[in-house]
Design an enzyme around this catalytic site. Structure first.
Site, PDB file in Angstrom:
ATOM      1  N   SER A   1       0.814  -1.209   0.000  1.00 45.57           N
ATOM      2  CA  SER A   1       0.000   0.000   0.000  1.00 45.57           C
ATOM      3  C   SER A   1       0.852   1.264   0.000  1.00 45.57           C
ATOM      4  O   SER A   1       1.939   1.309   0.590  1.00 45.57           O
ATOM      5  CB  SER A   1      -0.911   0.002   1.231  1.00 45.57           C
ATOM      6  OG  SER A   1      -1.589   1.238   1.359  1.00 45.57           O
TER       7      SER A   1
ATOM      8  N   GLN B   1       1.028  -0.288  -4.797  1.00 47.08           N
ATOM      9  CA  GLN B   1      -0.342   0.222  -4.921  1.00 47.08           C
ATOM     10  C   GLN B   1      -0.327   1.741  -4.865  1.00 47.08           C
ATOM     11  O   GLN B   1       0.247   2.339  -3.962  1.00 47.08           O
ATOM     12  CB  GLN B   1      -1.219  -0.353  -3.807  1.00 47.08           C
ATOM     13  CG  GLN B   1      -2.636   0.115  -3.839  1.00 47.08           C
ATOM     14  CD  GLN B   1      -2.905   1.177  -2.785  1.00 47.08           C
ATOM     15  OE1 GLN B   1      -2.017   1.637  -2.098  1.00 47.08           O
ATOM     16  NE2 GLN B   1      -4.148   1.566  -2.670  1.00 47.08           N
TER      17      GLN B   1
ATOM     18  N   TYR C   1      -2.458   5.427  -5.118  1.00 44.88           N
ATOM     19  CA  TYR C   1      -3.689   6.215  -5.110  1.00 44.88           C
ATOM     20  C   TYR C   1      -3.484   7.458  -5.979  1.00 44.88           C
ATOM     21  O   TYR C   1      -2.362   7.940  -6.148  1.00 44.88           O
ATOM     22  CB  TYR C   1      -4.052   6.648  -3.686  1.00 44.88           C
ATOM     23  CG  TYR C   1      -4.656   5.563  -2.843  1.00 44.88           C
ATOM     24  CD1 TYR C   1      -5.927   5.081  -3.109  1.00 44.88           C
ATOM     25  CD2 TYR C   1      -3.956   5.022  -1.762  1.00 44.88           C
ATOM     26  CE1 TYR C   1      -6.487   4.089  -2.327  1.00 44.88           C
ATOM     27  CE2 TYR C   1      -4.512   4.028  -0.975  1.00 44.88           C
ATOM     28  CZ  TYR C   1      -5.782   3.561  -1.262  1.00 44.88           C
ATOM     29  OH  TYR C   1      -6.331   2.584  -0.494  1.00 44.88           O
TER      30      TYR C   1
ATOM     31  N   THR D   1      -5.504   1.947  -7.306  1.00 45.82           N
ATOM     32  CA  THR D   1      -6.740   1.766  -6.541  1.00 45.82           C
ATOM     33  C   THR D   1      -7.599   3.023  -6.635  1.00 45.82           C
ATOM     34  O   THR D   1      -7.178   4.099  -6.216  1.00 45.82           O
ATOM     35  CB  THR D   1      -6.435   1.458  -5.062  1.00 45.82           C
ATOM     36  OG1 THR D   1      -5.670   0.252  -4.990  1.00 45.82           O
ATOM     37  CG2 THR D   1      -7.719   1.273  -4.276  1.00 45.82           C
TER      38      THR D   1
ATOM     39  N   LYS E   1      -7.692  -1.530  -9.640  1.00 45.55           N
ATOM     40  CA  LYS E   1      -8.435  -2.182  -8.563  1.00 45.55           C
ATOM     41  C   LYS E   1      -9.687  -1.377  -8.227  1.00 45.55           C
ATOM     42  O   LYS E   1      -9.625  -0.171  -8.046  1.00 45.55           O
ATOM     43  CB  LYS E   1      -7.552  -2.301  -7.324  1.00 45.55           C
ATOM     44  CG  LYS E   1      -8.151  -3.092  -6.168  1.00 45.55           C
ATOM     45  CD  LYS E   1      -7.114  -3.251  -5.059  1.00 45.55           C
ATOM     46  CE  LYS E   1      -7.643  -4.080  -3.900  1.00 45.55           C
ATOM     47  NZ  LYS E   1      -8.696  -3.370  -3.158  1.00 45.55           N
TER      48      LYS E   1
ATOM     49  N   HIS F   1     -13.486  -2.817  -2.382  1.00 42.29           N
ATOM     50  CA  HIS F   1     -12.568  -2.367  -1.326  1.00 42.29           C
ATOM     51  C   HIS F   1     -12.851  -3.073   0.003  1.00 42.29           C
ATOM     52  O   HIS F   1     -12.791  -2.490   1.083  1.00 42.29           O
ATOM     53  CB  HIS F   1     -12.652  -0.851  -1.135  1.00 42.29           C
ATOM     54  CG  HIS F   1     -11.346  -0.239  -0.726  1.00 42.29           C
ATOM     55  ND1 HIS F   1     -10.549   0.450  -1.610  1.00 42.29           N
ATOM     56  CD2 HIS F   1     -10.680  -0.215   0.455  1.00 42.29           C
ATOM     57  CE1 HIS F   1      -9.461   0.889  -0.985  1.00 42.29           C
ATOM     58  NE2 HIS F   1      -9.512   0.480   0.262  1.00 42.29           N
TER      59      HIS F   1
ATOM     60  N   ASP G   1     -11.038  -9.557  -5.394  1.00 40.30           N
ATOM     61  CA  ASP G   1     -10.797  -9.505  -3.957  1.00 40.30           C
ATOM     62  C   ASP G   1     -12.091  -9.179  -3.239  1.00 40.30           C
ATOM     63  O   ASP G   1     -13.007  -8.574  -3.792  1.00 40.30           O
ATOM     64  CB  ASP G   1      -9.694  -8.498  -3.601  1.00 40.30           C
ATOM     65  CG  ASP G   1     -10.085  -7.047  -3.840  1.00 40.30           C
ATOM     66  OD1 ASP G   1     -10.757  -6.466  -2.979  1.00 40.30           O
ATOM     67  OD2 ASP G   1      -9.684  -6.491  -4.874  1.00 40.30           O
TER      68      ASP G   1
ATOM     69  N   ILE H   1     -12.632 -13.512   0.769  1.00 40.68           N
ATOM     70  CA  ILE H   1     -11.924 -14.794   0.720  1.00 40.68           C
ATOM     71  C   ILE H   1     -11.529 -15.217   2.134  1.00 40.68           C
ATOM     72  O   ILE H   1     -10.802 -14.513   2.834  1.00 40.68           O
ATOM     73  CB  ILE H   1     -10.670 -14.705  -0.152  1.00 40.68           C
ATOM     74  CG1 ILE H   1     -11.023 -14.312  -1.586  1.00 40.68           C
ATOM     75  CG2 ILE H   1      -9.895 -16.024  -0.114  1.00 40.68           C
ATOM     76  CD1 ILE H   1     -11.813 -15.347  -2.336  1.00 40.68           C
TER      77      ILE H   1
ATOM     78  N   GLY I   1      -6.900  -9.953   2.029  1.00 37.38           N
ATOM     79  CA  GLY I   1      -6.569  -8.834   2.904  1.00 37.38           C
ATOM     80  C   GLY I   1      -6.682  -9.172   4.374  1.00 37.38           C
ATOM     81  O   GLY I   1      -5.692  -9.442   5.044  1.00 37.38           O
ATOM     82  N   ARG I   2      -7.900  -9.198   4.895  1.00 41.93           N
ATOM     83  CA  ARG I   2      -8.084  -9.400   6.335  1.00 41.93           C
ATOM     84  C   ARG I   2      -7.481 -10.714   6.820  1.00 41.93           C
ATOM     85  O   ARG I   2      -6.921 -10.781   7.912  1.00 41.93           O
ATOM     86  CB  ARG I   2      -9.576  -9.343   6.682  1.00 41.93           C
ATOM     87  CG  ARG I   2     -10.170  -7.944   6.598  1.00 41.93           C
ATOM     88  CD  ARG I   2     -11.649  -7.967   6.971  1.00 41.93           C
ATOM     89  NE  ARG I   2     -12.215  -6.626   6.994  1.00 41.93           N
ATOM     90  CZ  ARG I   2     -12.770  -6.018   5.937  1.00 41.93           C
ATOM     91  NH1 ARG I   2     -12.819  -6.650   4.769  1.00 41.93           N
ATOM     92  NH2 ARG I   2     -13.260  -4.798   6.045  1.00 41.93           N
TER      93      ARG I   2
END
Length: 409
Positions: A107, A127, A129, A155, A253, A277, A308, A311, A331-332
């Site tokens: 990120s 990634q 922004y 993203t 993304k 997101h 994403d 999952i 991610g999490r």
């Protein structure tokens, strides 16, 4: 306690037990009512499998490629900001991903410099922004290129909503003495987490080193966040400009609509991630997996499509691939593993996913993830959401009036 855990759900349980309340809350919160974050997981439970009773049962091949990077399984690390759940943060995640043969997404708001992360995992995507002026964006891309980033993840699916009534905690702007005293009761209630940081010799870092320009000091997370909020959102010409500036592959993304996917192709991106997101954008957006089939059907023969959102199991990965994804971003799940046991915890989560993928391939009698298709699933009527399908079939919409959201089932 055995440091090994058997499920991602157990990693989450251990993360909750180990982390201060506000830190854990930041990992699970979604925007507003949390409809989207709930649907991301619920949608996978609505999909079933159509297994075979006999067939090939030899070695199952999980390998694939995404944007030229070889993956040992169709899983990548999704970029997430400020991984203060563990002192080693993104570096530990990068090492775990490298150890398990998958690519890393880093990120812009990460707590570790891109140079350190790429040293830990050369297969790292940076990634980006749309944040600040074009000069600043070019400088951030140049730094990522010089560090050795293998590609960009652009993203765009992040709204300006402050509505996080679903449970997102207050996050401090900086960890000064006053703030540490305020959060001391939470921290003291989690002595093992505190001891990990004390042993590392530093406190959680809330700066964003990859947002620094030139020799300037790294801004704080909220300083970087404020810069992003103050930057007018990009248009499709800006997306094309990013692709022209970056000498390498670009993944966009945040795509959830067919017309946006078609525009992404026209803008020159090499891949898209069907994403909402992780439920942290516009609440009420459908689960990513519901939107995947229509998007993959529209552009999957022109660019690579990944997914994403939601999952939690290897079987979820298999369902996504069967519906048209080349791979998934997680991610999490890996953040819970990182909180539970550092680098080893992330490797644990990846091993759980690998085992689940293998079990599903065995049940479906597939020898490779490349053989998966829709016929391997039970897809209920009304499951899919084909959003933004052009009015004229096969024609890309050129403006918002040329597309209409429709649901197919």
């Amino acid at each position: 306690m055995n440091p090994w855990f058997e499920t991602v759900a157990e990693a989450q349980r251990r993360a909750k037990k180990r982390l201060p309340k506000s830190v854990y809350g930041a990992l699970i919160a979604g925007s507003e009512r949390g409809q989207t974050i709930e649907d991301n997981q619920r949608a996978f439970t609505e999909l079933g499998f159509a297994p075979h009773v006999a067939g090939p049962i030899g070695t199952r091949d999980q390998s694939t490629t995404v944007l030229g990077q070889q993956l040992s399984m169709p899983v990548m690390i999704s970029p997430t900001g400020v991984q203060a759940v563990h002192p080693d943060g993104e570096v530990a995640v990068a090492r775990a991903a490298a150890a398990r043969g998958i690519a890393m997404g880093l990120s812009s708001f990460a707590s570790k410099p891109i140079e350190e992360v790429i040293a830990a995992n050369p297969a790292t995507f940076f990634q980006l922004y749309w944040c600040g002026g074009k000069d600043e964006i070019v400088q951030r891309m140049a730094r990522a290129k010089a560090a050795g980033a293998v590609g960009l993840i652009l993203t765009l699916d992040w709204s300006f909503s402050h509505g996080r009534d679903w449970g997102s905690p207050v996050i401090p702007e900086k960890l000064d003495l006053r703030t540490m005293l305020k959060f001391a009761p939470q921290t003291l209630a989690r002595p093992r987490w505190l001891a990990t940081y004390l042993k590392s010799g530093h406190i959680p870092d809330l700066t964003a080193p990859n947002m620094a320009i030139g020799d300037a000091a790294a801004p704080g997370f909220f300083g970087a966040y404020g810069e992003w909020m103050g930057t007018p959102p990009p248009d499709w010409a800006d997306v094309r400009w990013i692709c022209e500036q970056w000498d390498g592959p670009v993944m966009l993304k945040g795509v959830i609509r067919v017309d946006d996917a078609l525009r992404a192709v026209d803008a020159g991106v090499d891949a898209i991630s069907v994403s909402n997101h992780g439920g942290n954008n516009l609440d009420g957006t459908p689960a990513s997996i519901r939107a995947l089939p229509a998007v993959a059907a529209a552009v999957g023969d022109q660019i690579e499509v990944v997914l994403d959102g939601g999952i939690r199991r290897g079987s979820d990965v298999v369902k996504a691939v069967a519906l048209g994804a080349r791979a998934v971003l997680i991610g999490r799940g890996y953040l819970w593993g990182l909180a539970a046991n550092g680098q080893a915890g992330v490797e644990n989560v990846l091993d759980i996913l690998r085992g689940g993928i293998d079990s599903a391939l065995l049940g479906l009698r597939k020898t490779s993830v490349t053989e998966l298709g829709r016929d391997d699933l039970v897809v209920p009527d009304g499951f899919e959401r084909a959003l933004g399908v052009p009015v004229e079939s096969g024609t890309a919409a050129t403006d918002s009036s040329a597309a209409r959201p429709v649901a197919v089932g």
